[in-house]
Scaffold this active site. Sequence first.
Site, PDB file in Angstrom:
ATOM      1  N   ASP A  84      11.039  15.602  46.306  1.00 51.67           N
ATOM      2  CA  ASP A  84      11.260  15.585  44.855  1.00 51.67           C
ATOM      3  C   ASP A  84      12.008  14.334  44.406  1.00 51.67           C
ATOM      4  O   ASP A  84      12.623  13.645  45.208  1.00 51.67           O
ATOM      5  CB  ASP A  84      12.160  16.762  44.459  1.00 51.67           C
ATOM      6  CG  ASP A  84      11.419  18.079  44.475  1.00 51.67           C
ATOM      7  OD1 ASP A  84      10.215  18.076  44.767  1.00 51.67           O
ATOM      8  OD2 ASP A  84      12.076  19.103  44.200  1.00 51.67           O
ATOM      9  N   TYR A  86      16.034  19.328  57.570  1.00 50.99           N
ATOM     10  CA  TYR A  86      16.660  18.897  56.318  1.00 50.99           C
ATOM     11  C   TYR A  86      18.165  19.047  56.445  1.00 50.99           C
ATOM     12  O   TYR A  86      18.646  19.938  57.156  1.00 50.99           O
ATOM     13  CB  TYR A  86      16.210  19.782  55.152  1.00 50.99           C
ATOM     14  CG  TYR A  86      14.797  19.579  54.672  1.00 50.99           C
ATOM     15  CD1 TYR A  86      14.511  18.650  53.666  1.00 50.99           C
ATOM     16  CD2 TYR A  86      13.744  20.326  55.190  1.00 50.99           C
ATOM     17  CE1 TYR A  86      13.210  18.482  53.198  1.00 50.99           C
ATOM     18  CE2 TYR A  86      12.443  20.157  54.737  1.00 50.99           C
ATOM     19  CZ  TYR A  86      12.184  19.239  53.742  1.00 50.99           C
ATOM     20  OH  TYR A  86      10.900  19.073  53.278  1.00 50.99           O
TER      21      TYR A  86
END
Lengths: 412, 412
Positions: free
Chosen positions: B188, B257
Amino acid sequence: MLAAVVSGGFTLLRGSVGLATATAVPTPPLPSHVAMPVLCRARPRHQRWPNGNMLRPSAGFISHLAVDTSSATRVLRACTPSPIAPHGRAEEDFNRSTPPHTTTNKESQQAKARREARFDEEGEYRVFRELLEGKKTRFVSRVMYDGTNYKGFQFQGNDLPTVQGVLEKALSTRFQTYVPVVAAGRTDTGVHSIGQAVHFDLPNANEDLSQLAYSMNQMMPEDVRVWNMSVAPPSSPSQVEKGWPWSSMLNARGKRYSYRLFVGSVLSPLDRLYRVHASQAAGSPINVDLLHQTIPKLVGKHDFAGFSNEVDKRATLKMEDGLGEFNTVRTVYSAEVINEGGGNIRLDFHLDGALYRMVRNMVGALLAVAAGRLEPEVIDEIFATRVRDSRLIHAAPAHGLTLDTVLYDGYG
Amino acid sequence: MLAAVVSGGFTLLRGSVGLATATAVPTPPLPSHVAMPVLCRARPRHQRWPNGNMLRPSAGFISHLAVDTSSATRVLRACTPSPIAPHGRAEEDFNRSTPPHTTTNKESQQAKARREARFDEEGEYRVFRELLEGKKTRFVSRVMYDGTNYKGFQFQGNDLPTVQGVLEKALSTRFQTYVPVVAAGRTDTGVHSIGQAVHFDLPNANEDLSQLAYSMNQMMPEDVRVWNMSVAPPSSPSQVEKGWPWSSMLNARGKRYSYRLFVGSVLSPLDRLYRVHASQAAGSPINVDLLHQTIPKLVGKHDFAGFSNEVDKRATLKMEDGLGEFNTVRTVYSAEVINEGGGNIRLDFHLDGALYRMVRNMVGALLAVAAGRLEPEVIDEIFATRVRDSRLIHAAPAHGLTLDTVLYDGYG
C-alpha cells in the site's frame, strides 16, 4: 537617522543609530517567527564582559530591524526599558562559532543586533538581572530533530528553516512574546540530534512543563520534538560568585556524538537519511579493521585545530570580541567502532566539546585511512602540524552524524 | 474504429477495437516511463486461463493507449507479432487485488489494457511462449524501498509515483523497450520494504547482473534500491507440467512483515517515518503485556476475511474473471512481539500470504486490545464471524509496516 523600508510583510528598519535607540514591540499575537524584536542601542565603549575581558569598543551601530508591519508604528519610540522588550543571550558570545563580526551581510547584522539586545539602559545584562531578581525562571529541555530539512540549529532569518527558528516560533506563539532559545551547541545543516539541550527564560508562573512540552510538540513540525523539560539546575559555585545563571552551553561538561556508516554494497533506502555508505563517501572500498586500528589515535587531549574548519576566522573573531585566545585543545574521552550488524557500523565519540566540523573531519580522516588512501599515522601528523590536507581528507557527510546527548551535572 | 487524441505530450488512442488491433512501438530513447505500450486486441471469447478455468467472455474491448507523441505515427499498423512489442503479465490476474473491472476510469482501463497485452495473435500467452522458446530469460531481484513518497508498489499512471513505475522506467530506459516488472505482492501507499521480490524478462544476452543492478540504482531515486539480482530459479514440477514459468508472485512460499511501534512518550523524529507512536494510534495509552498476551491468537490457519478490506469486491472480481472462488483462508506461521529497547517494539509476522490490509488490520486489532478498548477474545470473534467492527478496529498506519522478505525455494 533611521529609515523604514517595507519588505515582504515585515518592516525593515535600517539606521545608523549612534546614541539613538529603537525598541521593537511585537503586537500579539505574533504573526510568524519574529526575526528582530531587539532593543538597539549604541554599544557603550569599553563595556566589560562577565569574564572581566574588555569588549572591543564600537564607534556606532548599524542594524536591521525586521518587525511585524502591523506594529510598525510602534517601533520607534524613546528607549526606555520595557517589560516586553526581549532579553538577550549573553551565552552566544562564548560560542566559539560566533558569526562574522562585520556588517556586510544581513545574517551578521542580525547576529550583531541580537548580541546588542542583551544590554539594558545601563549597559548591564538584562537577562542576568531578570533572573537574579527572580522576575524570570530559566528552563532547560532536550530537543530531538531530524536535520534533513533544516539549515542547522542556528536561526538564520525567517526564510531559512532552522531548529532554533522552530523552537522560538513555538515558544513565542505560546507566550505571545519573543522567547530566545540557546542551545548547548550549534549543529550543521543536515546533522541530527536526539539529545541536544537548550535553555530559555520565562516570566515566573507555575508552568506545567509536561503540558508546555506537549503543546510545543503539537505546534512544531514532526521533525523537531522537545522532551525532559525542567527548571534549569542551579549555577555552579563559580557561576554563583560571578552572578551568572546556569547555561545549557556553558555548563555542558561533555557531548556524545555518533556517526553511522554502512559497509555493505547497497544502502537500505530506510537508512539513507541517517547513515552514510562508507565506500561511496571514501571513494573506494573500506577496510573495517583499519577503522578499529586507527580510531584510538583520536582519543586524548590534543590540539584539534587540524580537524576543524575556519580556525583562523574564528580566532580573529574571538580576539576582536575581546574574548581572548581561541583555544583549539579538546579532549576526546573515548572513540569506538560499534558493529551494529548487517553491515552497519557506528562510530561513537565522547568528548568535552567539538570544534566546528571536528567530528565530521575526524570521520573523514578515518575513512581516508580505511580506504587505504592514507596511513594511520596521518592522525598524529595532523595533531603535530595543526593542518590536514583537505584534498585528501574531506568532512564526512552531515547526515551520518547525530548529537546523541549533552552531559550536565544535575540534568540528565 | 480508432481515434487519436493528443494529451500532454502523449497521444491517447481511444477505440472500440473489436477485431482491429494496434501495436504501440516506443521510439528509443524512451522520453519517460511509457504508460501503455501495449498490444490491443479483442479478448477472444472463451479464452482459457493456464489453470484451466474459463475466462469471462468479453464482447469487445475499449482501451487507452498513451504513447510518446514522437512515435505517434508509428502506433497504428497491422498487428503482427513484433520482437519489441512488450509482453504481458499473466501473473497479475492471480493477484487478489485486481483493479476494478470497469471502464469508468482511466486507471481501470489501463489495467484492463495491460491485462489484454498478454495475448499474442493466436490468443496465447506471449510471455510464456517467449520464455519457453528461450527467446527471453526471466530474472528475479530484491527491491528495498522507503514507501514514504510512493503511492504504493503498483503502477497507477505516469503522474503518480509508484515503485513499479520507478523500476519499469529504469529497466525500460536501460533496454530501450518497455520491460514489465511483476512483484511478489503489492504494498500500500506508505508501506516500506527491504525484501520485496520482483521478476522481469529480458532478451537473451550475457547480462552482467551486478552491473545491471548498479546502473539501475544509479538511475533510480535514492528511496528505491535493487539487490541480489539473479536468473530466476527453475519452475516447480507442477509449473513445468503446465508450461508455466517461475514467478515472483506464484512461487512465493511465505512472507515476513514487521510493524514498528513506540510505546514511550515522545517519538524520535529520526524514527517518525518508519515507526508509529502506539498510544497516539490507539487513542489511549497501551499495555504492552496485553500485546504479548493477545498476539498468539493470530497464529494458525484461519479465515482472515474479517481482517481484510474490500473482500466482497475482490471476490466478485475473481468470479467475473473466471478464476473461481476467492479464498480468504491464510496461515500465520508466527506472530511475535520483539522488545527493541528504548520504548521501541516490533511486531513480527510470518505468513503464507496477506489479504488486502490484513497485517495493518491485525495490528489495529492488537492496539485496540492493548489500549483496553476491546477484550482479547475479539480476535476469535472476528475469525468466527468473518467481520470486524471497523468503528473500533482501524488499520494501523501504513508507515509502521515493512515487508521484510518474500520467501522462495531456490532464491534467498
